[in-house]
Design a protein around this motif. Structure first.
Motif: not given
Length: 367
Positions: A187-188, A191, A195, A228, A233-234, A236-237
């Protein structure tokens, strides 16, 4: 029967969707907390929850179960705040974060004998955000990971699962580290790669101005997850950055080996590489939801004439089928159909195909 009070702290896409599902249960008094006033107004006006609160402590003191549905960094702040609140009754607390490690670390420091913490992650979502995008069926057939802690009893886990039954999710018990490693891979990290592919195309567009037109087809599909929410997401990363760094190192090594195959012109090995990828990918279960939201697309072959698209839309509208997105495909390499229709779920996708076929349209569902 006395109603239990359930607090959902964070009324965005996930929190709002959980609220819509849980609200089906009559034995629940549902209250919502959010820091955004307009979100609270929307939730109240649309009766997504029974009551709304802008003060977390005030809302928490009424709750029997609290679902923290905020971004990971905010969830950690709320968990840290729990120890400052004086409770006089038992409280089950869970979260929905896609990164479990930092959340479980914060939960282990909760200084209250009344709190039972159970980590949670409903593995479903959307490329839209906010409570306006919330849907009752968002978690249907999705995997819902639960990670019990030393503070939680078996009865607490069963009670939480009973509350979440209306989501129609499939529950899976995982250790936090195990969860984070698997979601990082499937998942992560995708993404992040999506990008990077978009950035590569963007850079090449300086040399080839028509790239953005060619990218309207398959490229746009395989990089769709890059659309997304960047802020989410920033977060999450950042919270999962050690695993992201490790996966990037693995990816760079993989790309070095692939580059060597291309440079040396090893046709047989390149074919084997592609066949192995195809076999593994085709072996994945297309009927179940995974960590990345599924796309329920239907390709329809239509003639280029006035009213052609309208006829398709009217056919489906007459059967109360909602279409999420409509796209006319200019580039259709490897795809049959000039019109792509996207649906909210597989049932609508398959029903639409049956209706259109009955009306003599050529349709294809890409697996």
């Amino acid at each position: 029967m006395v109603k239990q009070t359930v607090l959902i702290a964070g009324l965005g896409l996930i929190g709002g969707s959980l609220a819509l599902s849980i609200h089906e249960t009559k034995e629940v008094r549902l209250i919502g907390y959010d820091s955004n006033y307009s979100t609270l107004e929307y939730a109240k006006m649309n009766k997504i929850v029974d009551e709304v609160y802008s003060d977390f402590t005030e809302a928490l003191l009424q709750a029997d179960i609290c679902i923290l549905a905020a971004p990971v960094s905010v969830t950690i702040e709320l968990i840290n705040h729990l120890s400052t609140i004086s409770l006089n009754k038992s409280l089950i607390v869970t979260d929905v974060g896609s990164v479990k490690g930092p959340i479980m670390d914060a939960a282990s420091k909760i200084d209250s004998p009344h709190i039972s913490f159970i980590g949670g992650h409903p593995m479903a979502g959307s490329h839209k955000k906010g409570i306006q995008a919330a849907k009752k069926h968002l978690f249907e057939n999705a995997i819902y990971v639960l990670s019990p802690t030393e503070s939680s009893r078996k009865e607490d886990v069963e009670r939480l699962q009973a509350l979440l039954t209306p989501t129609n999710s499939k529950f899976l018990i995982l250790e936090p580290e195990e969860h984070d490693e698997m979601t990082s891979v499937i998942s992560h990290f995708p993404h992040l790669i999506a990008s990077s592919l978009v950035h590569q195309a963007r850079n090449w567009q300086k040399t080839h101005p028509y790239i953005h037109k060619l990218a309207a087809g398959g490229f746009r599909d395989i990089t769709r997850i890059a659309s997304s929410n960047p802020l989410m997401w920033r977060d999450i990363f950042f919270q999962n950055r050690s695993k992201m760094s490790r996966l990037l190192a693995d990816w760079i090594e993989e790309m070095k080996q692939l580059k060597e195959l291309i440079d040396t012109g090893e046709k047989t090995q390149i074919q084997q590489y592609l066949e192995q990828a195809r076999e593994y990918r085709d072996g994945l279960d297309s009927r179940k939801q995974g960590a990345i939201p599924s796309y329920y697309d239907l390709y329809v072959d239509i003639f280029d004439q006035p009213g052609a698209i309208l006829k398709v839309i009217e056919l489906l509208a007459n059967h109360d089928i909602s279409i999420n997105n409509i796209e006319i495909l200019e580039i259709r390499e490897g795809i049959t159909g000039v019109l792509r229709l996207s649906f909210q779920n597989k049932n609508d996708q398959e029903l639409s195909q049956a209706i259109l076929k009955k009306n003599h349209y050529d349709t294809v569902i890409e697996e």
